[in-house]
Design a protein around this motif. Structure first.
Motif, short mmCIF file in Angstrom:
data_model
loop_
_atom_site.label_atom_id
_atom_site.label_comp_id
_atom_site.label_asym_id
_atom_site.label_seq_id
_atom_site.Cartn_x
_atom_site.Cartn_y
_atom_site.Cartn_z
N ALA A 21 -24.95 -26.23 -48.15
CA ALA A 21 -25.05 -25.88 -49.58
C ALA A 21 -25.38 -27.13 -50.40
N ASN A 24 -28.95 -28.27 -49.92
CA ASN A 24 -29.91 -27.36 -50.54
C ASN A 24 -29.64 -27.16 -52.03
N ARG A 26 -27.11 -25.85 -53.60
CA ARG A 26 -26.61 -24.51 -53.91
C ARG A 26 -25.08 -24.54 -53.86
N GLU A 31 -25.13 -20.15 -50.86
CA GLU A 31 -25.54 -20.44 -49.48
C GLU A 31 -25.17 -19.28 -48.56
#
Length: 80
Positions: A21, A24, A26, A31
């Protein structure tokens, strides 16, 4: 929208989700939702709809078009 509580997640799995997460950019919730959608197969993408969203996002960002000339100039200036 419904909620779901998951119990008994192994620490190692939760650590992997946190790292993924973060990598990325997020939340852990986002995620997990993304991974569930992908594993269930609901995330089929209509190419025209996807391109429409990409074009709209690109327009909001006000980026110059990626032409051969633009890329050559960027390379010459050491930006690539």
């Amino acid at each position: 929208m419904a909620s779901l509580t998951i119990k008994g997640i192994p620490d190692e799995l939760l650590d992997d989700l946190r790292r993924s997460a973060e990598a990325n950019r997020r939340s852990i919730n986002s995620e997990v939702l993304l991974r569930l959608e992908r594993s269930v197969g609901r995330a089929s993408i209509d190419p025209e709809e996807f391109l429409s969203r990409v074009r709209a996002r690109r327009a909001r960002m006000e980026l110059p078009p990626l032409t051969d000339e633009f890329l050559a100039e960027a390379r010459a200036e050491g930006r690539l």
